[in-house]
Design a protein around this motif. Structure first.
Motif, short mmCIF file in Angstrom:
data_model
loop_
_atom_site.label_atom_id
_atom_site.label_comp_id
_atom_site.label_asym_id
_atom_site.label_seq_id
_atom_site.Cartn_x
_atom_site.Cartn_y
_atom_site.Cartn_z
N ARG A 256 -3.10 4.09 3.18
CA ARG A 256 -3.72 5.44 3.32
C ARG A 256 -2.67 6.66 3.37
N PHE A 257 -1.55 6.40 3.84
CA PHE A 257 -0.53 7.22 3.95
C PHE A 257 -0.09 7.59 2.56
N LEU A 258 0.09 6.61 1.71
CA LEU A 258 0.56 6.54 0.16
C LEU A 258 -0.41 7.49 -0.60
N ASN A 259 -1.67 7.18 -0.40
CA ASN A 259 -2.80 7.80 -0.94
C ASN A 259 -2.97 9.03 -0.46
N GLY A 260 -2.57 9.49 0.35
CA GLY A 260 -2.66 10.97 1.09
C GLY A 260 -1.75 11.70 0.63
N ALA A 261 -0.87 11.35 -0.36
CA ALA A 261 0.35 12.25 -1.04
C ALA A 261 -0.12 13.48 -1.36
N TYR A 262 0.57 14.55 -1.03
CA TYR A 262 0.07 15.81 -1.57
C TYR A 262 1.75 16.58 -1.82
N LYS A 263 2.52 15.63 -1.66
CA LYS A 263 3.97 16.03 -2.06
C LYS A 263 4.34 15.43 -3.14
N LYS A 264 5.66 15.69 -3.93
CA LYS A 264 6.08 14.89 -5.15
C LYS A 264 6.45 13.73 -4.48
N GLU A 265 6.08 12.74 -5.78
CA GLU A 265 6.16 11.20 -5.71
C GLU A 265 7.48 10.60 -4.90
N MET A 268 7.47 11.51 -1.30
CA MET A 268 6.61 10.34 -0.55
C MET A 268 7.18 8.88 -0.44
N VAL A 269 7.86 8.58 -1.54
CA VAL A 269 8.33 7.23 -1.49
C VAL A 269 9.33 7.26 -0.46
N GLY A 270 10.38 8.32 -0.29
CA GLY A 270 11.26 8.49 0.67
C GLY A 270 10.84 8.60 1.93
N ARG A 271 9.69 9.31 2.13
CA ARG A 271 9.04 9.28 3.47
C ARG A 271 8.35 8.02 3.76
N TYR A 272 8.00 7.43 2.90
CA TYR A 272 7.31 6.01 3.04
C TYR A 272 8.26 4.84 3.62
N LYS A 273 9.52 4.85 2.96
CA LYS A 273 10.47 4.04 3.32
C LYS A 273 10.91 4.37 4.73
N ARG A 295 13.74 -1.64 -2.84
CA ARG A 295 14.17 -1.80 -4.05
C ARG A 295 13.13 -1.02 -5.20
N ILE A 296 12.14 -0.78 -4.67
CA ILE A 296 11.00 -0.25 -5.64
C ILE A 296 10.75 1.22 -5.59
N LYS A 297 10.95 2.07 -6.70
CA LYS A 297 10.86 3.55 -6.72
C LYS A 297 9.42 4.17 -7.07
N PRO A 298 8.76 3.55 -8.06
CA PRO A 298 7.43 4.39 -8.32
C PRO A 298 6.59 4.00 -7.26
#
Length: 311
Positions: A256-265, A268-273, A295-298
């Motif tokens: 849900r967090f990642l699908n709620g992204a409204y910022k640059k990808e 969001m990846v950095g925020r999630y990690k 190790r995953i970026k996309p």
């Protein structure tokens, strides 16, 4: 007992508020601070910090979101408070706790705790300006470099008309280094007629109960503990030190967090990690997932991995 989600710069943004209030039983949450300097901010700034203003001032799950200001100009603070109240803010909070050097250097946040008269002027200006049905509150630390003005600030906040005060149980000089001095909140609570909410180093139910015991405060504001353990409010309300959410539920929250992204990808990846790293301190499954995801970026690859990680 009121449990409040703390404002944390770069952490409890709208996406995190949506996720945490969807599972936690928070009574309200507070935005990251909105810096006010010399002008009335445009609508899009407020909608960026608090998109919940477009939803009657509430998260999707119905939790009220209080708007927090930081600044040192009473007239400009008051003018912005009037605007955000008209936009639908259910309450306004004023930041006297931020310890960031850049903020303090520009005479904002906790540095103002060395000037209780300014704390009073800022709160009174906002309280006098906004409609009486809109609560105005403040958040403070025990002091800036020391506790010399602790009681003066508490009385200034009450005297200016604040409905309650939240106290982070450390000075700016203490930073976020344990421990939090919960016992120092007791004289504040005993001296004031308004409610005092305790904050600092509440990571689980045991901490919550000990904080209440030492501070004498019934109500708590929870920050990093809520991000690390998303169901912490349920644990506290049910008097349990064991996590109540299963790992599959936590995976759903992460998706849900990642699908709620409204910022640059990339952001969001950095925020999630960052979030997953915090959860890894409490959940073994998060630690194992972190060893893979780091190790995953996309973003879409991370989401796919989470979907296939369900037990």
């Amino acid at each position: 007992m009121k449990l409040v989600l703390a404002p944390m710069e770069g952490l409890t943004d709208p996406i995190m508020r949506d996720v945490l209030t969807s599972v936690g039983s928070f009574d309200w949450c507070v935005t990251e601070f909105i810096r006010v300097t010399d002008s009335i901010l445009p609508d899009h700034v407020y909608h960026s910090y608090c998109p919940e203003l477009l939803n009657d001032g509430k998260t999707a799950s119905g939790t009220p979101v209080h708007v927090q200001f930081l600044g040192n100009n009473p007239d400009i603070m008051a003018a912005n408070a009037v605007k955000v109240a008209e936009m639908g803010a259910p309450a306004i909070d004023m930041n006297f706790g931020c310890p960031a050097k850049t903020v303090n250097r520009h005479r904002g946040g906790s540095v103002l705790l060395d000037e209780p008269e300014v704390v009073y002027q800022l709160i009174k200006a906002v309280r006098d300006a906004v409609p009486s049905h809109i609560p105005v509150s403040a958040k403070m630390r025990l002091g800036y470099m020391d506790r010399n003005f602790m009681m003066e600030n508490a009385h200034a906040i009450q005297g200016a008309g604040a409905a309650w005060v939240t106290v982070h149980a450390r000075t700016k000089a203490d930073g976020y280094t344990p421990p939090a001095f919960w016992d120092q909140l007791a004289p504040i609570r005993e001296a004031l007629n308004i409610n005092v909410i305790a904050n600092g180093e509440i990571w689980n139910n045991t901490d919550a109960k000990q904080c209440q015991l030492e501070s004498g405060c019934e109500d708590l504001m929870i920050g990093r503990g809520a991000v690390t353990t998303p169901d912490i409010t349920q644990c506290i309300r049910q008097n349990s030190d064991d996590a109540l959410l299963g790992w599959n539920d936590l995976l759903a929250l992460q998706i849900r967090f990642l699908n709620g992204a409204y910022k640059k990808e990339m952001n969001m990846v950095g925020r999630y990690k960052q979030w997953l790293g915090m959860m890894s301190k409490h959940y073994p499954e998060a630690k194992a997932l972190w060893d893979i995801v780091k190790r995953i970026k996309p973003l879409d690859e991370i989401v796919d991995h989470l979907k296939f990680s369900k037990i």
